[in-house]
Motif scaffolding. Structure first.
Motif, PDB file in Angstrom:
ATOM      1  N   LYS A 180       6.625   0.662  27.077  1.00  0.00           N
ATOM      2  CA  LYS A 180       7.864   1.438  27.057  1.00  0.00           C
ATOM      3  C   LYS A 180       7.936   2.370  28.261  1.00  0.00           C
ATOM      4  CE  LYS A 180      10.294   4.993  24.383  1.00  0.00           C
ATOM      5  NZ  LYS A 180      10.251   5.850  23.167  1.00  0.00           N
ATOM      6  N   HIS A 181       6.834   3.067  28.534  1.00  0.00           N
ATOM      7  CA  HIS A 181       6.834   4.027  29.641  1.00  0.00           C
ATOM      8  C   HIS A 181       6.891   3.329  30.995  1.00  0.00           C
ATOM      9  CE1 HIS A 181       6.461   7.446  27.102  1.00  0.00           C
ATOM     10  NE2 HIS A 181       5.226   7.180  26.684  1.00  0.00           N
ATOM     11  N   VAL A 182       6.135   2.267  31.165  1.00  0.00           N
ATOM     12  CA  VAL A 182       6.104   1.580  32.455  1.00  0.00           C
ATOM     13  C   VAL A 182       7.456   0.952  32.764  1.00  0.00           C
ATOM     14  CG1 VAL A 182       5.044  -0.283  33.783  1.00  0.00           C
ATOM     15  CG2 VAL A 182       3.614   1.195  32.374  1.00  0.00           C
ATOM     16  N   ARG A 183       8.177   0.496  31.707  1.00  0.00           N
ATOM     17  CA  ARG A 183       9.514  -0.074  31.930  1.00  0.00           C
ATOM     18  C   ARG A 183      10.451   0.944  32.564  1.00  0.00           C
ATOM     19  NH1 ARG A 183       8.984  -2.927  26.932  1.00  0.00           N
ATOM     20  NH2 ARG A 183       9.999  -1.195  25.836  1.00  0.00           N
ATOM     21  N   GLN A 184      10.174   2.222  32.339  1.00  0.00           N
ATOM     22  CA  GLN A 184      11.016   3.268  32.912  1.00  0.00           C
ATOM     23  C   GLN A 184      10.918   3.320  34.434  1.00  0.00           C
ATOM     24  OE1 GLN A 184       9.659   6.740  30.849  1.00  0.00           O
ATOM     25  NE2 GLN A 184      10.620   6.179  28.911  1.00  0.00           N
ATOM     26  N   LEU A 185       9.883   2.679  35.000  1.00  0.00           N
ATOM     27  CA  LEU A 185       9.769   2.622  36.462  1.00  0.00           C
ATOM     28  C   LEU A 185      10.909   1.823  37.084  1.00  0.00           C
ATOM     29  CD1 LEU A 185       5.921   2.120  36.994  1.00  0.00           C
ATOM     30  CD2 LEU A 185       7.274   4.112  37.641  1.00  0.00           C
ATOM     31  N   HIS A 186      11.573   0.981  36.270  1.00  0.00           N
ATOM     32  CA  HIS A 186      12.733   0.254  36.781  1.00  0.00           C
ATOM     33  C   HIS A 186      13.822   1.216  37.230  1.00  0.00           C
ATOM     34  CE1 HIS A 186      11.705  -3.945  36.136  1.00  0.00           C
ATOM     35  NE2 HIS A 186      11.258  -3.669  34.918  1.00  0.00           N
ATOM     36  N   ALA A 187      13.836   2.425  36.627  1.00  0.00           N
ATOM     37  CA  ALA A 187      14.868   3.409  36.968  1.00  0.00           C
ATOM     38  C   ALA A 187      14.640   4.030  38.338  1.00  0.00           C
ATOM     39  CB  ALA A 187      14.909   4.511  35.909  1.00  0.00           C
ATOM     40  N   VAL A 188      13.420   3.903  38.873  1.00  0.00           N
ATOM     41  CA  VAL A 188      13.097   4.517  40.159  1.00  0.00           C
ATOM     42  C   VAL A 188      13.604   3.644  41.303  1.00  0.00           C
ATOM     43  CG1 VAL A 188      11.252   5.302  41.683  1.00  0.00           C
ATOM     44  CG2 VAL A 188      11.062   5.670  39.208  1.00  0.00           C
ATOM     45  N   HIS A 189      14.439   4.229  42.131  1.00  0.00           N
ATOM     46  CA  HIS A 189      14.972   3.511  43.303  1.00  0.00           C
ATOM     47  C   HIS A 189      14.826   4.426  44.508  1.00  0.00           C
ATOM     48  CE1 HIS A 189      17.358   0.833  45.730  1.00  0.00           C
ATOM     49  NE2 HIS A 189      18.238   1.795  45.982  1.00  0.00           N
ATOM     50  N   LEU A 190      13.905   4.074  45.406  1.00  0.00           N
ATOM     51  CA  LEU A 190      13.589   4.928  46.547  1.00  0.00           C
ATOM     52  C   LEU A 190      13.630   4.103  47.835  1.00  0.00           C
ATOM     53  CD1 LEU A 190      12.812   7.832  47.264  1.00  0.00           C
ATOM     54  CD2 LEU A 190      10.415   7.191  47.024  1.00  0.00           C
ATOM     55  N   PRO A 191      14.817   4.000  48.461  1.00  0.00           N
ATOM     56  CA  PRO A 191      14.927   3.273  49.730  1.00  0.00           C
ATOM     57  C   PRO A 191      14.058   3.923  50.810  1.00  0.00           C
ATOM     58  CG  PRO A 191      17.092   3.770  48.813  1.00  0.00           C
ATOM     59  CD  PRO A 191      16.106   4.560  48.025  1.00  0.00           C
ATOM     60  N   ARG A 192      13.763   3.161  51.845  1.00  0.00           N
ATOM     61  CA  ARG A 192      12.877   3.660  52.908  1.00  0.00           C
ATOM     62  C   ARG A 192      13.431   4.894  53.597  1.00  0.00           C
ATOM     63  NH1 ARG A 192      10.870  -1.948  55.909  1.00  0.00           N
ATOM     64  NH2 ARG A 192       9.740  -2.811  54.099  1.00  0.00           N
ATOM     65  N   ARG A 193      14.745   4.917  53.833  1.00  0.00           N
ATOM     66  CA  ARG A 193      15.330   6.076  54.524  1.00  0.00           C
ATOM     67  C   ARG A 193      15.186   7.352  53.692  1.00  0.00           C
ATOM     68  NH1 ARG A 193      21.004   4.059  57.400  1.00  0.00           N
ATOM     69  NH2 ARG A 193      20.037   2.591  58.870  1.00  0.00           N
ATOM     70  N   ARG A 194      15.414   7.222  52.388  1.00  0.00           N
ATOM     71  CA  ARG A 194      15.270   8.396  51.535  1.00  0.00           C
ATOM     72  C   ARG A 194      13.807   8.823  51.451  1.00  0.00           C
ATOM     73  NH1 ARG A 194      18.439   8.684  45.988  1.00  0.00           N
ATOM     74  NH2 ARG A 194      20.090   8.934  47.518  1.00  0.00           N
ATOM     75  N   PHE A 195      12.912   7.845  51.400  1.00  0.00           N
ATOM     76  CA  PHE A 195      11.488   8.189  51.372  1.00  0.00           C
ATOM     77  C   PHE A 195      11.094   8.898  52.660  1.00  0.00           C
ATOM     78  CE2 PHE A 195       7.035   7.241  52.357  1.00  0.00           C
ATOM     79  CZ  PHE A 195       6.425   7.792  51.231  1.00  0.00           C
ATOM     80  N   ALA A 196      11.628   8.421  53.803  1.00  0.00           N
ATOM     81  CA  ALA A 196      11.327   9.062  55.083  1.00  0.00           C
ATOM     82  C   ALA A 196      11.837  10.501  55.098  1.00  0.00           C
ATOM     83  CB  ALA A 196      11.954   8.270  56.227  1.00  0.00           C
TER      84      ALA A 196
END
Length: 341
Positions: free
Chosen positions: A203-219
């Protein structure tokens, strides 16, 4: 009351000790005089960049939570950043208390368990990597007699954690499969039901689907994490200017250290302060920073004065401001998430 005693107690003891030793250690009296004669413009600018460093970290929090699907205003993340810093600075071992407080506050904002944990890990890894990187750069360019292997070891560990977190975020199914396999093995060794904890983990690991971090935002997030440290270092740099009247440049000139020397002193003090035997490393941090500034060219009196002023701004004032914000937020019923307009 106990919180304030624990916070002010060590500071008062240090001040009394410095006052009693002023005749036996002349540089203390000279340092105090330099503090009294400090340039007010430099002090105000140092305060501004120190506050700016807090807002840089608050923006890191906002962007990471946004990547996890939670929109929170910058003012709310700034409040949490200041308050968490106050918790961390007030108690010995306060970093752990601060982390728990951040986690609990994010849960009140309806941030999932996995995204809250993901934020704490990612922000901590980025912050540590940049601090280690700044230390390595200053050591290499200054040719300081300092063991580089512990720093490289820390950087390797943090980089490994960063890679694991990134892989877990981008491959939640594989992550779930690996973790479940390890948990089943552990349960069998403990002679328990192999499926114990498995549904909750999935259940908890499925929540990682909600994480969206494009390269530009990560930079951008990585740049803001670096800015957090650089603004703190600029605060120390400006405090040296306020006390001595000379800005450290690219190279050491007489008793005026280079900017890389200031970075090395800052990193050294931060490493010493990680033990947090006293609130915010009060005592050991000042000693390490002063000794490092002397080692890179400053006189003992000037180094003491600059460090004294810097710690008043970066430690005492930021902690007091954090507790004021905390008391205000409690009076309002606690911190509530507010969407970015």
């Amino acid at each position: 009351m106990k919180q304030w005693l624990r916070f002010l107690g060590p500071l008062a003891i240090l001040a009394i000790a410095a006052f009693l030793l002023r005749d036996k250690m002349p540089f203390l009296a000279e340092g105090y005089q330099q503090v009294l004669d400090a340039n007010n413009v430099g002090l105000v600018l140092a305060l501004i960049v120190t506050i700016g460093s807090m807002f840089a970290m608050a923006e890191v929090m906002r962007l990471l939570l946004m990547a996890g699907g939670t929109k929170v205003s910058l003012w709310k993340t700034a409040e949490l950043t200041f308050v968490a810093n106050a918790w961390s600075s007030t108690f010995p071992g306060g970093a752990a208390i601060s982390t728990v407080y951040q986690y609990q506050t994010m849960r009140k904002w309806d941030v999932s368990v996995i995204v809250s944990s993901w934020f704490i890990v990612v922000s901590g890894v980025l912050s540590t990597l940049w601090l280690v990187g700044l230390g390595i750069v200053s050591i290499l360019f200054l040719g300081a007699s300092f063991s580089i292997w512990p720093l490289l070891g820390s950087a390797t560990v943090m980089l490994g954690i960063a890679v694991l977190v990134y892989l877990a975020t981008t491959h939640p199914k594989a992550t779930s499969r690996i973790i479940c396999s390890e948990v089943r093995t552990f349960n069998r060794l403990m002679r328990r039901d192999p499926e114990r904890w498995i549904p909750a983990i999935r259940k908890h690991v499925r929540q990682l689907h909600a994480v969206h971090l494009p390269r530009r935002r990560f930079a951008l997030i990585a740049a803001l994490s670096l800015a957090n440290w650089m603004l703190e270092i600029l605060g120390l740099w400006l405090c040296i200017w306020a006390v001595t009247g000379a800005l450290p440049g690219l190279e050491r000139v007489g008793e005026n250290p280079s900017f890389l020397g200031v970075i090395l002193a800052f990193v050294t003090a931060k490493i010493v302060g990680t033990a947090q035997v006293t609130p915010a490393g009060l005592g050991p941090v000042e000693a390490a920073m002063t000794a490092s500034l002397v080692a890179v060219g400053m006189t003992a009196s000037s180094a003491f004065g600059a460090v004294f002023v810097y710690r008043i701004l970066a430690f005492a004032l930021m902690t007091i401001l954090g507790w004021i914000i905390y008391l205000i937020s409690v009076a309002r019923g606690g911190m509530k998430a507010g969407e970015q307009s």
